[in-house]
Design an enzyme around this catalytic site. Structure first.
Site: not given
Length: 256
Positions: A117, A193
């Site tokens: 990510c 994230h």
């Protein structure tokens, strides 16, 4: 590091765009990257980002600190820990496929790319900036990926990155830099994230998170992607959606 399990079906889709020999014969485990502007800058430059640009760091949200950041800021990359399950995300924050055409580049993130990510957030920031995108040379890893995926769907872009052996080789190298190497052996400890914030084609602030249904239109930010992103992050902190364990980086012109 993400909610990519909800997109596990993407990983089972037959690969449509490949790079390298026998790209699907071996599964590559994408290791996480440290939220470190130096690591990100060197990584991006090694794959084709012009040295006219760099990744910077936001040390705090006070105006006195923001005043020291290089200008103009072209995009924002945020790394945070989500505190709520995906089922509790507000409808307006889930993204939508009809928003695909609101930005120049958007890609999905599959289970195979779970810990990728960080680089996906960078791709979202770089490819949605006219300034950075215009200076990418065609014969670089970044340039070849851009050319290969510019007219395909967000899912096909996901599959293209999964199978890009040039990206895999360089990613593995930079994942061993800084503190990233301490968690490569146990990726289950990864809780954070990365997402990107950019300006849409209409000038609105957009969140780009490949684990969502599509781009999230945050709203008008007066063309200030930095302060618009800070306002959005503050709102999520106040609602208890993310923890205070977060970092924010900028995509900006280099002043080396």
């Amino acid at each position: 590091m993400s909610d990519a399990d909800d997109q596990a079906s993407l990983a089972s889709t037959p690969a449509m765009i490949e790079n390298g020999d026998d790209a699907t014969s071996k599964k590559f485990s994408w290791p996480p990257l440290e939220s470190n502007p130096e690591v990100f800058t060197n990584y991006l430059r090694s794959i084709g980002l012009s040295h006219n640009f760099a990744i910077g760091e936001v040390f705090g949200f006070d105006e006195d600190l923001l005043a020291f950041l290089p200008q103009p800021i072209l995009g924002i990359i945020v790394c945070y820990e989500r505190l709520i399950p995906k089922s509790e995300i507000r409808d307006e924050d889930k993204g939508a496929t009809e928003n695909y055409d609101k930005v120049t580049f958007y890609m999905h993130q599959s289970k195979e790319l779970d810990n990728a990510c960080g680089i996906i957030a960078c791709l979202h920031a770089v490819f949605n900036s006219t300034a950075t995108s215009a200076e990418i040379k065609h014969d670089t890893v970044l340039g070849k990926f851009k050319e290969r995926t510019q007219n395909v769907t967000p899912l096909e872009r996901c599959l293209a990155l999964e199978n890009d052996t040039d990206f895999q080789r360089i990613h593995k190298n930079y994942a061993s830099k800084g503190q990233s190497r301490e968690i490569i052996s146990d990726q289950s400890v990864v809780k954070h994230h990365f997402v990107a914030y950019v300006l849409s084609n209409e000038g609105n602030l957009v969140e780009l998170d490949g684990t969502k249904a599509g781009p999230v239109i945050v709203g008008d930010c007066g063309g200030d992607v930095l302060r618009g992103s800070i306002k959005e992050i503050k709102g999520r902190l106040e609602r208890g959606e993310i923890s205070e364990s977060l970092s924010m980086m900028t995509l900006n012109y280099s002043h080396d």
